[in-house]
Design a protein around this motif. Structure first.
Motif, PDB file in Angstrom:
ATOM      1  N   ASP A   1     -13.832 -19.085 -37.557  1.00 23.36           N
ATOM      2  CA  ASP A   1     -12.608 -19.401 -36.814  1.00 23.36           C
ATOM      3  C   ASP A   1     -11.995 -20.725 -37.259  1.00 23.36           C
ATOM      4  OD1 ASP A   1     -12.838 -17.086 -35.195  1.00 23.36           O
ATOM      5  OD2 ASP A   1     -14.318 -18.126 -33.933  1.00 23.36           O
ATOM      6  N   GLY A   2     -12.598 -21.342 -38.264  1.00 19.75           N
ATOM      7  CA  GLY A   2     -12.091 -22.611 -38.765  1.00 19.75           C
ATOM      8  C   GLY A   2     -12.522 -23.818 -37.962  1.00 19.75           C
ATOM      9  N   GLU A   3     -13.493 -23.641 -37.068  1.00 25.27           N
ATOM     10  CA  GLU A   3     -13.977 -24.741 -36.238  1.00 25.27           C
ATOM     11  C   GLU A   3     -15.145 -25.449 -36.924  1.00 25.27           C
ATOM     12  OE1 GLU A   3     -13.046 -22.586 -31.933  1.00 25.27           O
ATOM     13  OE2 GLU A   3     -15.015 -22.365 -32.894  1.00 25.27           O
ATOM     14  N   PRO A   4     -15.247 -26.778 -36.780  1.00 23.68           N
ATOM     15  CA  PRO A   4     -16.342 -27.503 -37.431  1.00 23.68           C
ATOM     16  C   PRO A   4     -17.699 -27.144 -36.848  1.00 23.68           C
ATOM     17  CG  PRO A   4     -15.103 -28.958 -35.974  1.00 23.68           C
ATOM     18  CD  PRO A   4     -14.334 -27.676 -36.045  1.00 23.68           C
ATOM     19  N   VAL A   5     -18.698 -27.075 -37.713  1.00 20.73           N
ATOM     20  CA  VAL A   5     -20.080 -26.831 -37.302  1.00 20.73           C
ATOM     21  C   VAL A   5     -20.869 -28.105 -37.580  1.00 20.73           C
ATOM     22  CG1 VAL A   5     -22.162 -25.453 -37.646  1.00 20.73           C
ATOM     23  CG2 VAL A   5     -19.900 -24.384 -37.855  1.00 20.73           C
ATOM     24  N   LYS A   6     -21.531 -28.629 -36.544  1.00 15.22           N
ATOM     25  CA  LYS A   6     -22.267 -29.883 -36.677  1.00 15.22           C
ATOM     26  C   LYS A   6     -23.764 -29.636 -36.842  1.00 15.22           C
ATOM     27  CE  LYS A   6     -18.983 -32.684 -34.016  1.00 15.22           C
ATOM     28  NZ  LYS A   6     -18.817 -33.627 -32.879  1.00 15.22           N
TER      29      LYS A   6
ATOM     30  N   ILE B   1     -21.291 -29.959 -41.190  1.00 19.63           N
ATOM     31  CA  ILE B   1     -21.857 -29.315 -42.382  1.00 19.63           C
ATOM     32  C   ILE B   1     -20.922 -28.264 -42.978  1.00 19.63           C
ATOM     33  CG2 ILE B   1     -24.211 -29.756 -41.647  1.00 19.63           C
ATOM     34  CD1 ILE B   1     -22.923 -26.209 -41.457  1.00 19.63           C
ATOM     35  N   GLY B   2     -19.876 -27.916 -42.232  1.00 17.22           N
ATOM     36  CA  GLY B   2     -18.941 -26.902 -42.701  1.00 17.22           C
ATOM     37  C   GLY B   2     -18.144 -26.363 -41.522  1.00 17.22           C
ATOM     38  N   TYR B   3     -17.609 -25.150 -41.681  1.00 14.34           N
ATOM     39  CA  TYR B   3     -16.751 -24.567 -40.646  1.00 14.34           C
ATOM     40  C   TYR B   3     -17.138 -23.112 -40.413  1.00 14.34           C
ATOM     41  CZ  TYR B   3     -14.099 -28.779 -41.538  1.00 14.34           C
ATOM     42  OH  TYR B   3     -13.741 -30.091 -41.676  1.00 14.34           O
ATOM     43  N   ASN B   4     -16.899 -22.638 -39.181  1.00 11.56           N
ATOM     44  CA  ASN B   4     -17.200 -21.240 -38.888  1.00 11.56           C
ATOM     45  C   ASN B   4     -16.018 -20.350 -39.266  1.00 11.56           C
ATOM     46  OD1 ASN B   4     -15.297 -21.453 -36.806  1.00 11.56           O
ATOM     47  ND2 ASN B   4     -16.853 -21.702 -35.203  1.00 11.56           N
TER      48      ASN B   4
ATOM     49  N   HIS C   1     -29.288 -16.836 -43.652  1.00  8.86           N
ATOM     50  CA  HIS C   1     -30.157 -15.731 -44.079  1.00  8.86           C
ATOM     51  C   HIS C   1     -30.702 -14.948 -42.890  1.00  8.86           C
ATOM     52  CE1 HIS C   1     -33.097 -13.528 -46.470  1.00  8.86           C
ATOM     53  NE2 HIS C   1     -34.045 -13.941 -45.637  1.00  8.86           N
ATOM     54  N   HIS C   2     -30.972 -15.637 -41.785  1.00  9.51           N
ATOM     55  CA  HIS C   2     -31.588 -14.994 -40.618  1.00  9.51           C
ATOM     56  C   HIS C   2     -30.572 -14.585 -39.553  1.00  9.51           C
ATOM     57  CE1 HIS C   2     -35.738 -15.542 -41.894  1.00  9.51           C
ATOM     58  NE2 HIS C   2     -35.450 -16.790 -42.235  1.00  9.51           N
ATOM     59  N   GLY C   3     -29.367 -14.255 -39.969  1.00 11.96           N
ATOM     60  CA  GLY C   3     -28.411 -13.668 -39.036  1.00 11.96           C
ATOM     61  C   GLY C   3     -27.127 -14.438 -38.824  1.00 11.96           C
ATOM     62  N   ASN C   4     -27.130 -15.736 -39.116  1.00 12.80           N
ATOM     63  CA  ASN C   4     -25.916 -16.554 -39.016  1.00 12.80           C
ATOM     64  C   ASN C   4     -25.298 -16.505 -37.614  1.00 12.80           C
ATOM     65  OD1 ASN C   4     -23.858 -18.265 -39.745  1.00 12.80           O
ATOM     66  ND2 ASN C   4     -22.791 -16.785 -41.050  1.00 12.80           N
ATOM     67  N   GLU C   5     -26.088 -16.876 -36.623  1.00 11.81           N
ATOM     68  CA  GLU C   5     -25.633 -16.865 -35.228  1.00 11.81           C
ATOM     69  C   GLU C   5     -24.410 -17.758 -35.012  1.00 11.81           C
ATOM     70  OE1 GLU C   5     -27.390 -17.972 -30.768  1.00 11.81           O
ATOM     71  OE2 GLU C   5     -28.720 -17.904 -32.510  1.00 11.81           O
ATOM     72  N   LEU C   6     -24.313 -18.840 -35.764  1.00  8.17           N
ATOM     73  CA  LEU C   6     -23.187 -19.765 -35.614  1.00  8.17           C
ATOM     74  C   LEU C   6     -21.939 -19.299 -36.365  1.00  8.17           C
ATOM     75  CD1 LEU C   6     -25.062 -23.190 -35.990  1.00  8.17           C
ATOM     76  CD2 LEU C   6     -24.283 -22.093 -33.883  1.00  8.17           C
TER      77      LEU C   6
END
Length: 236
Positions: free
Chosen positions: A230-235, A225-228, A150-155
């Motif tokens: 680019d298809g990379e995992p987000v921890k 928790i999911g992926y960015n 919601h606040h910009g999705n920096e990741l």
């Protein structure tokens, strides 16, 4: 069967939890009391007991309960009672019951008849609050994910590829697959999500596997928790 179990429980005067702790070699310093009949063993006991020989583990699993509710819990309690009866020092370990099965046709989750643990009402309804604490921690991460987006999705989290769902201590099938973020921009980004029952959540699994507080923290930080985009995992 349940009414008979309740009747039997009412006839029994439960021992103070201190007497139970003394039977297995624990002192007041090893234990946190939650009233007269329940409490928590301190994690430091693992260090205290590290040089003692390991006991034997018997796992009771994959039992289809009878219509009267005789399944894994009752069998585990009865087996532990039998071992103690023949002079063995036995402790039964049961997972805290979820509210869904407790309020359903399965009845309680503390055994039955003369093979039950008491006080059943306290155990079935929140007990010492552990499941609630796990659910709060799990859902805090879910809220952080949506707040970050919601606040910009920096990741650059891909909202269509978030694997971390929310959790609730109730097997409510209507919440298994839901849409969140409806109601305009102020309420977040609309996306599909869902709920898992707390006892089967990843946070609960991590808590069960962790060998120390440091290990628990390390494992929680490794949650994907999911992926960015680019298809990379987000921890976490």
């Amino acid at each position: 069967m349940m009414s008979n179990s309740v009747t039997l429980e009412e006839k029994v005067k439960p021992l103070h939890i201190k007497h139970i702790m003394e039977q297995i070699g624990l002192t007041d310093d090893d234990f946190e009391y939650y009233g007269k009949f329940t409490g928590k063993i301190r994690l430091e006991v693992m260090e205290k007991m590290k040089d003692k020989p390991d006991g034997k583990l018997i796992i009771v699993t994959a039992i289809t309960p009878t219509p009267s509710g005789e399944g894994k819990t009752l069998t585990s309690i009865g087996l532990s009672q039998a071992l103690n009866k023949i002079g063995k020092k036995s402790i039964v370990t049961l997972r805290e019951p979820s509210l869904g099965p407790v309020f359903g046709i399965k009845g309680g989750a503390t055994g039955g008849g003369k093979s039950q643990v008491i006080p059943s009402e306290l155990i079935n309804l929140h007990f010492n609050g552990d499941i609630h604490a796990v659910a709060s921690a799990h859902n805090l991460l879910a809220a952080l994910i949506d707040a970050h987006i919601h606040h910009g999705n920096e990741l650059r989290i891909d909202v269509n590829n978030i694997t971390w769902e929310r959790t609730i201590d109730m097997n409510d099938r209507a919440l298994r697959h839901i849409v969140i973020g409806l109601g305009g921009k102020a309420n977040g980004v609309p996306r599909e999500s869902g709920f898992v029952i707390t006892a089967a959540s990843e946070t609960m699994a991590i808590l069960c596997m962790a060998g120390s507080r440091a290990d628990l923290k390390r494992r929680l930080c490794e949650i994907v928790i999911g992926y960015n985009l680019d298809g990379e995992p987000v921890k976490a």
